[in-house]
Design an enzyme around this catalytic site. Structure first.
Site, PDB file in Angstrom:
ATOM      1  CE  LYS A 160      -2.071  -1.519   3.678  1.00 54.93           C
ATOM      2  NZ  LYS A 160      -2.986  -1.797   4.816  1.00 54.93           N
TER       3      LYS A 160
ATOM      4  CB  THR B 212      -7.999   8.284   6.492  1.00 49.13           C
ATOM      5  OG1 THR B 212      -6.913   8.733   7.337  1.00 49.13           O
ATOM      6  CG2 THR B 212      -8.248   9.309   5.392  1.00 49.13           C
TER       7      THR B 212
ATOM      8  N   GLY C 216      -9.224   3.559  10.043  1.00 47.33           N
ATOM      9  CA  GLY C 216      -9.769   2.265   9.644  1.00 47.33           C
ATOM     10  C   GLY C 216      -9.513   1.883   8.201  1.00 47.33           C
ATOM     11  CB  THR C 217      -7.577   3.497   5.468  1.00 45.31           C
ATOM     12  OG1 THR C 217      -8.102   4.784   5.764  1.00 45.31           O
ATOM     13  CG2 THR C 217      -7.453   3.327   3.970  1.00 45.31           C
ATOM     14  N   GLY C 218      -6.867   0.680   6.527  1.00 41.58           N
ATOM     15  CA  GLY C 218      -6.211  -0.600   6.288  1.00 41.58           C
ATOM     16  C   GLY C 218      -7.095  -1.784   6.601  1.00 41.58           C
ATOM     17  CB  CYS C 219      -9.372  -2.492   9.449  1.00 42.16           C
ATOM     18  SG  CYS C 219      -8.230  -2.246  10.811  1.00 42.16           S
TER      19      CYS C 219
END
Length: 269
Positions: free
Chosen positions: A174, A205, A207-210
């Site tokens: 990412k 933003t 929680g983007t990765g989860c």
């Protein structure tokens, strides 16, 4: 009819923006029945993580055995696992699962708070990543796991090669923290795919990765191949980032229900 089934193994976010809460919201938004194994509990809000407490390995194993022995799963996603014992417990169980596994090797929170014990990094390398169908590290996690530091888009290839050397079938690196338009690189060591997206001027933003990892797992549960699952997940999370909203006095979450809200707004009276 029973919808596709996805299982998340992760930590609970009391603020509701990341972790298991984000995973289940994402799965519901994408038409998948979400199930959860709680590995840790955080005290967390828009300002950061004030503390976390991991569950005993036997409690995590019991949850896994309970869900998988009766219900099963069409895809599994792992997030915050906190300790070496939990990483090894989860990896041991998932090694016997035929469903695709998406590993989000969570090391720190959005605010930079540690969510993985330093001594557990080795267990992620040697036990968890080898059972992954797709690993989704951000650039900080790439450096933590492999020592490769990415400073621009040209470094994504080296990062993917280094992560793939640890055992996952696919690596999604990412690149959202690099300057310029965000680009993620997906590779299986033979073929590379780049996914570009618009950078939205929105600080909310959390929680983007989860959300991205759960969206990939959801599309895999629906029967998509890895490349298609990543493409569709990127489209979903980009919309969720654009619709992120303020919450508390810090960084708010992405909006997991943005598509349903858009549909209601566009529905004729």
């Amino acid at each position: 009819m029973t919808p596709p089934l996805a299982l998340t193994v992760a930590g609970s976010d009391s603020g509701g923006g990341a972790g298991i809460q984000a995973d289940l919201k994402t799965m519901l938004a994408l038409g998948v029945h979400g199930m959860s194994v709680v590995a840790a509990v955080t005290a967390q809000n828009s300002l950061g993580v004030q503390g976390y407490w991991e569950l005993p390995p036997e409690a995590v194993r019991a949850q896994l055995d309970s869900v998988l022995s009766d219900i099963g799963a069409d895809a599994v996603k792992t997030g915050m696992l906190a300790s070496s014992a939990l990483v090894e417990t989860v990896a041991e169980v998932l090694a016997g699962v035929t469903a695709p596994v998406v590993v989000d090797p969570v090391g720190v929170s959005k605010h930079g708070d540690p969510l993985l014990a330093p001594e557990a990094v080795g267990a992620v390398r040697t036990a968890l990543l080898p059972v992954a169908t797709v690993a989704t590290p951000n650039l900080w996690e790439v450096e933590q796991l492999t020592g490769v530091k990415v400073v621009d888009e040209s470094g994504l290839h080296e990062a993917a090669e280094a992560v793939l050397a640890l055992g996952p079938r696919w690596a999604l690196i990412k690149g959202g923290h690099l300057p310029g338009a965000p680009v993620d690189l997906l590779s299986d060591g033979t073929t590379e795919y780049r996914f570009a997206a618009e950078r939205h001027d929105n600080r909310h933003t959390h929680g983007t990765g989860c959300t991205l990892a759960s969206a990939i797992a959801s599309h895999l549960a629906r029967g998509e191949d890895v490349v298609t699952a990543v493409r569709l997940a990127k489209e979903y999370v980009t919309g969720a980032i654009a619709a992120g909203f303020p919450l508390g006095s810090g960084i708010g979450p992405v909006d997991h229900g943005w598509r349903s809200r858009e549909s209601r707004l566009n529905f004729p009276e």
